[in-house]
Design an enzyme around this catalytic site. Structure first.
Site, short mmCIF file in Angstrom:
data_model
loop_
_atom_site.label_atom_id
_atom_site.label_comp_id
_atom_site.label_asym_id
_atom_site.label_seq_id
_atom_site.Cartn_x
_atom_site.Cartn_y
_atom_site.Cartn_z
N LYS A 42 0.82 -1.22 0.00
CA LYS A 42 0.00 0.00 0.00
C LYS A 42 0.85 1.27 0.00
CE LYS A 42 0.18 1.04 4.72
NZ LYS A 42 0.26 2.30 5.45
N THR A 43 2.04 1.21 0.62
CA THR A 43 2.89 2.40 0.62
C THR A 43 3.37 2.72 -0.79
OG1 THR A 43 3.63 1.87 2.86
CG2 THR A 43 4.94 3.45 1.63
N ASP A 230 -3.39 7.93 5.13
CA ASP A 230 -2.83 6.60 5.35
C ASP A 230 -3.39 6.03 6.66
OD1 ASP A 230 -1.30 4.35 5.02
OD2 ASP A 230 0.57 5.26 5.70
N GLU A 231 -3.50 4.70 6.75
CA GLU A 231 -3.98 4.01 7.95
C GLU A 231 -5.33 4.58 8.41
OE1 GLU A 231 -2.55 1.40 8.75
OE2 GLU A 231 -0.37 1.52 8.48
N GLN A 261 -7.13 -4.67 10.24
CA GLN A 261 -5.98 -4.36 11.09
C GLN A 261 -6.26 -3.17 12.02
OE1 GLN A 261 -1.87 -4.98 9.39
NE2 GLN A 261 -2.96 -4.80 7.44
N ARG A 607 2.51 -11.22 10.27
CA ARG A 607 3.86 -10.66 10.42
C ARG A 607 4.91 -11.62 9.85
NH1 ARG A 607 2.57 -6.36 9.73
NH2 ARG A 607 0.55 -7.35 9.43
#
Length: 758
Positions: A42-43, A230-231, A261, A607
């Site tokens: 996504k970044t 973002d987020e 998340q 993770r």
């Protein structure tokens, strides 16, 4: 809208993007929600979108508002965009964190909320000092109603976008019998008087200005041609409302996030913000980033199986073209010490096979779980680091407890005396402590002996003499008991009788509850040593053992702290009911908390790049008693085709139920997307998963506070007050857990340390 196909003539920032990422970059007009699963790049999409807006002339750099949650994320975005578009990135003044951007706006419009442009931003210590002054001025007992508790309430209100005028009587009941709103108003007035604000004010004041001053709102709506967030799943109500106002004119807002998340409700995040994006912006384009570049198919399959049990989610399916790899291993072990030994052995195998310790992580649900692993790794010589917190024996509450124990064991330990002579507060000022030091130096005696002498003189005020004399007497009494009591029990008594446990209970916060859990783990650790002196020597050796800073180390951290990180191998430990999901979270938050705990499990599993191992123990030792456990319901939700199970136990299944009391899971009736209940009970004989709804099974000694077996002032039928649920009547008592029929919230199960008598 038809998007152009990939071409050799594409600018560099578009090359290498997959089709959904490319769509996220090129869909520039109108509201866009990018649902970006874990590890889906996504970044890369977000920074390419920024570069595209500038490179194609759709906006000048100064006309783009781009907000992140951390300075690290903002710095990384600026660096990446700079590589794509060059020096133009320096002209992006509105790229930063929510708080930094809000501070910049507030400096321009401070007078609209009664401040000057050179206002000061207070830190936590200054905030608490100011609140204590206001509490004392109102004649409120600060011991019963700590400033930290008031600070937590005010922070919650600011996260919701509430000024003092917005706080209703029901909410105000949460502090000092209804004085919360009054103190909030006084606190805000005092901040204005000293030309200051706190971090919550940065967001609240901007929201207030945008709502009340249309000219200011219109100027920013005109300025910001595009908004990128973002987020987005981590936004609180204040941030959400401000963004919605700023985007109303052009509606060119692109929010990137993952509802699966959203794990920070305890600090104000509202998962509902991302869930209602389409309602807020009708006709929004929804783009799903589902190709994962991090994990193997088995890891993704396991994570997807767990998160599918949540009912409130937008839904997406992660996939990858990475080789299939190893299945997720679920390992049942006998007890906590074996868990630490097993993990240590497997990490040593990884190291022998050429793997780097920097690519290994142990993820825990709560910080107190790290102690067992730290002790084991010190013993076998495995270097480790604690991320997002101190090593266990370096935490403030542990150091305080150890200081008490050191002083009981060695009365001449002046450093220990200095640390805890006024912890908790005993009314001993700097002058009193200075006189102690002067007498100690003059007579050549330890501070404790000086304290005993000076408390029998008129050198100190009557209050200081009484406090110091009581402290000296307590230490003498505890030293006498040391020869009679097991040292772990002695530690519990010291913490209770000194007022240290009560001090933390009075704070009534998530942080203080975690600190109490750490103290519980400290007492449990002491049980493994024959004498108090042997334990203190062990601690000294542990704290002195610090590997070279440059060497590779295992990472030990909470799941919350691990969000955004990735490792080749992860060990997810303590997956048992009551630990994960957290019993305290379920007791206080019900179904919403259960779903957030499940999102936390999803974050934990994703993770891992190559190997993910989940461990659960059949037994845990708590307060000197072995308590049986059952696997977390999340273990039962793992799809069998992605899991490989093993157990170190034979014929021990029946023992798993020993010393437990059972009640029906209040969430068992809730259906999920797969048609199953939220958890599955492990079949005792075959080791496979049955399809029976699991029952919540609670440890007999799962109290948060040290040695707390239940408050003596609690009784069935008693009226009590809880800061979140309001007033209620105690219906049942089990140890230090209460079943309470609340007037507005219905029946809840809560810890007795979180209620007060009205």
């Amino acid at each position: 809208m038809t998007l152009p196909l990939p071409s050799p003539n594409d600018p560099p920032y578009l090359r290498g993007l997959n089709p959904p990422q490319r769509e996220a970059v090129l869909t520039t007009e109108g509201p866009v929600l990018v649902l970006a699963g874990a590890g889906t790049g996504k970044t890369a999409a977000l920074t390419a979108r920024l570069a595209h807006l500038v490179a194609t002339g759709r906006a000048y750099p100064s006309q783009i508002l781009s907000v992140t949650f951390t300075n690290k994320a903002a710095r990384e975005m600026r660096e990446r965009v700079g590589k794509m578009i060059g020096p133009a990135v320096e002209g992006m003044p509105w790229l930063g964190t929510f708080h930094s951007i809000a501070a910049k706006m507030l400096r321009r419009h401070a007078e609209l909320v009664g401040l000057q442009s050179n206002f000061t931003i207070l830190d936590t210590d200054d905030q608490l000092r100011l609140m204590k002054q206001l509490i004392q001025a109102e004649g409120i007992d600060e011991k019963r109603w700590p400033a930290r508790q008031l600070g937590g309430l005010i922070d919650q209100w600011k996260n919701k976008g509430w000024t003092p005028d917005d706080v209703g009587a029901g909410e105000s009941e949460g502090y000092a019998n209804g004085q919360g709103q009054k103190l909030y108003a006084a606190y805000q007035a005092r901040l204005r008087a000293v030309n200051a604000c706190d971090f919550g004010d940065l967001l609240l004041h901007i929201l207030t200005i945008l709502k009340k001053h249309r000219d200011v709102l219109q100027s920013y709506q005109e300025r910001f041609r595009y908004i990128l967030v973002d987020e987005y799943q981590d936004t609180n109500s204040s941030q959400y409302l401000s963004l919605r106002l700023l985007a109303q004119t052009r509606k060119n807002i692109c929010c990137v996030g993952d509802d699966d998340q959203s794990i920070y409700s305890w600090r104000g995040a509202e998962v509902a913000n991302i869930l209602r994006f389409e309602k807020d912006f009708p006709g929004a384009t929804i783009i799903k980033l589902e190709q994962n570049y991090r994990s193997t198919p088995h890891i993704l399959g396991a994570a997807s199986g767990v998160i599918a049990e949540n009912g409130t989610r937008l839904g997406k399916t992660l996939w990858t073209d990475i080789d299939v790899g190893e299945k997720v291993r679920v390992v049942g072990i006998w007890d906590g010490p074996e868990e630490a030994r097993r993990v240590g052995e497997e990490i040593e195998t990884i190291q022998r096979d050429g793997g780097s310790l920097d690519e290994v992580a142990i993820l825990v649900r709560a910080q107190h779980q790290t102690r067992e692993f730290e002790d084991r790794f010190i013993q076998i010589g495995l270097p480790y680091r604690i991320v997002g917190g101190f090593r266990f024996y370096e935490r403030a509450e542990i150091r305080d407890a150890l200081a008490y124990l050191r002083l009981v064991n060695q009365p001449a330990d002046d450093l220990a005396f200095e640390r805890i002579v006024n912890v908790p507060k005993r009314g001993l000022g700097d002058k009193a402590v200075e006189k102690l030091h002067r007498l100690s130096r003059a007579e050549g005696i330890p501070l404790l002996h000086a304290a005993a002498r000076i408390s029998d003189t008129d050198e100190l005020t009557p209050q200081a003499r009484r406090s110091l004399g009581s402290f000296v007497g307590d230490l003498a009494r505890w030293r006498d008991r040391a020869a009679q009591l097991p040292h772990a029990e002695l530690a519990r008594q010291i913490l209770d009788e000194s007022g240290y446990t009560a001090m933390l209970q009075a704070e009534r916060s998530t942080e203080s509850a975690g600190r109490l859990e750490n103290l519980s783990e400290l007492a449990r650790a002491m049980e493994e040593y024959e004498t108090l002196g042997a334990f203190l020597e062990h601690v000294s050796l542990v704290m002195d053992n610090e590997a070279q800073a440059e060497s590779a180390k295992i990472t030990i951290m909470t799941i919350h702290a691990a969000k955004g990180l990735e490792f080749d191998s992860t060990f997810l430990v303590g997956w048992e009911e009551g630990i994960f999901p957290s019993q305290r979270a379920l007791d206080e938050g019900g179904l919403n908390s259960l779903e957030e705990e499940r999102r936390l499990a999803y974050v934990a599993i994703t993770r891992a790049r190559k190997r993910c191992t989940i461990l659960h123990a059949a037994n845990r030792r708590i307060y000197g008693q072995w308590t049986s456990s059952i696997p977390s319901r999340f273990v039962g939700e793992l799809p069998p085709e992605h899991v490989e199970e093993e157990s170190s136990m034979t014929g021990g299944a029946s023992l798993w139920r020993a010393n437990w009391s059972e009640r029906e899971d209040p969430f068992a009736h809730v259906e999920r997307g797969t048609g199953r209940g939220p958890g599955w009970q492990r079949a005792q004989s075959s080791g496979q998963f049955s399809r029976e709804p699991v029952r919540i099974v609670e440890a007999r000694a799962s109290a948060v506070s040290i040695g707390n077996k239940g408050r003596s002032d609690m009784a069935v039928g008693l009226r009590v007050f809880h800061q979140k649920f309001g007033y209620g009547i105690v219906a049942e008592i089990e140890g230090n857990k209460l079943e309470i029929d609340f007037e507005t919230a219905g029946r809840k199960r809560v810890m007795d340390s979180f209620v007060s008598l009205p």
